[in-house]
Design an enzyme around this catalytic site. Structure first.
Site, short mmCIF file in Angstrom:
data_model
loop_
_atom_site.label_atom_id
_atom_site.label_comp_id
_atom_site.label_asym_id
_atom_site.label_seq_id
_atom_site.Cartn_x
_atom_site.Cartn_y
_atom_site.Cartn_z
N GLU A 56 0.70 -1.15 0.04
CA GLU A 56 0.04 -0.01 0.00
C GLU A 56 0.94 1.17 -0.08
O GLU A 56 0.55 2.21 -0.80
CB GLU A 56 -0.99 -0.08 1.35
N GLU A 57 1.91 1.39 0.81
CA GLU A 57 2.74 2.31 0.72
C GLU A 57 3.50 2.85 -0.51
O GLU A 57 3.83 4.13 -0.37
CB GLU A 57 3.58 2.38 2.02
#
Length: 354
Positions: free
Chosen positions: A222-223
């Site tokens: 996600e990051e």
């Protein structure tokens, strides 16, 4: 439902997760912990090709699938190059200010499984030596890792087995305080993962079946923007659980459940967001509705990836995101309670003409 969430369980599991290094792309160890915890709750977990996990909870209506997502991957770095001095040049994994990691302890994880301690410093780390130390711009070029090993050359570093592309994790500096505050790096989004497991523990302990089948995605990229870019096609709607930001004209606090109406991917689903607000009021939860123009989530990635879903975003309020973060257990428990209320609601009938 807030009283039904086991606060002690949520706190202990969050503390465990925070201590495990898991920068984006280096999540195999923490995913094994997630899998073991799911098994303790009587749930199986399958792995996606990217390393994320899928946990399915059968619902009363098997024809409707509600997705929940949270991510275990965090900010971190990789070794960009090895300097002749024996220092390591780094490259960022995820988006953060370089000054936020200055003087931070870190670990270097080699491809063959060794772990070495170090410290992230600027290239001019002493005001006693460098008159420009204070004004030096903090960017990747100005940052390096000092290894806690006897290394005086690039060859010395190579002999340790450290190479370009090795992962670097940051010391989370976890503190669970007696007054309910929790401060640590990487509450984004391990606090969200703990909230989801607070829900799963409640469902298991009370033998409660959700209204619709649940498919929980624990993502690992996600990051860096593509955590949930692919979703299993049977998912009809996705409720992402990620941290709520604080500051400027935002109303969220560390005690609140954040309900995000819009982020960088655009507005979230009107009906889902409205239902979440209604349920937060009904359950007597502290909550805030905010706009996050500099923010993206797993739901953002899923929508941009082409998933035909409705999507919404909630999570505990977190101060100083992508820095030395802090939240309060009330916000995490509140997030779990809002999830519990939502998953017990039958599927909404949506009139597209409204």
């Amino acid at each position: 439902m807030k009283q039904g969430i086991d606060q002690a369980y949520v706190t202990a599991f969050l503390e465990q997760l925070l201590q495990i290094p898991s920068p984006s792309g280096y999540c195999h160890e923490i995913m094994q912990v997630i899998e073991r915890e799911a098994k303790k709750l009587g749930l199986g977990m399958s792995y996606m090709n990217k390393g994320g996990g899928l946990i399915t909870v059968p619902g009363a209506n098997p024809n409707r699938v509600t997705g929940l997502s949270a991510h275990v991957d965090t900010l971190g770095a990789m070794v960009r190059s090895i300097k002749q001095s024996g220092m390591l040049r780094l490259t960022a994994v995820g988006g953060y200010m370089m000054n936020s990691i200055e003087n931070e302890y870190c670990k270097v994880h080699t491809r063959d499984g060794h772990v070495y301690e170090g410290t992230i410093l600027t290239t001019k780390p002493s005001v006693h030596v460098y008159p420009e130390a204070r004004e030096l711009k903090r960017d990747e070029l100005a940052m390096e890792v000092r290894l806690d090993e006897v290394v005086r050359s690039a060859d010395d570093v190579a002999k340790l087995g450290i190479g370009v592309g090795d992962f670097i994790s940051f010391d989370p500096r976890v503190q669970v305080m007696g007054n309910g505050f929790i401060k640590s790096r990487h509450l984004d989004d391990k606090a969200g993962v703990a909230a989801i497991f607070g829900l799963l523990e409640l469902l298991a302990r009370t033998a409660t079946q959700p209204a619709n089948t649940l498919m929980v995605l624990i993502s690992t990229y996600e990051e860096v923007g593509h955590g949930a870019a692919y979703l299993p096609p049977q998912i009809d709607e996705l409720l992402a659980v990620d941290m709520g930001a604080m500051g400027d004209d935002l109303t969220c606090t560390e005690h609140d459940v954040s309900i995000c109406a819009k982020d960088s991917s655009g507005p979230y689903d009107f009906h889902m967001t409205s239902k979440l607000i209604e349920l937060a009021k009904r359950e007597g939860l502290k909550y805030a509705v905010d706009i996050y123009p500099q923010y993206g989530s797993d739901a953002s990635a899923a929508l941009r990836g082409g998933s035909d879903i409705r999507a919404a975003l909630i999570g505990p309020g977190v101060h100083a995101s992508h820095g030395m973060e802090r939240t309060h257990i009330e916000a995490i428990v509140g997030t779990a309670a809002l999830l519990a209320a939502y998953v017990q609601e039958p599927a909404q009938t949506i009139n597209p003409s409204l």
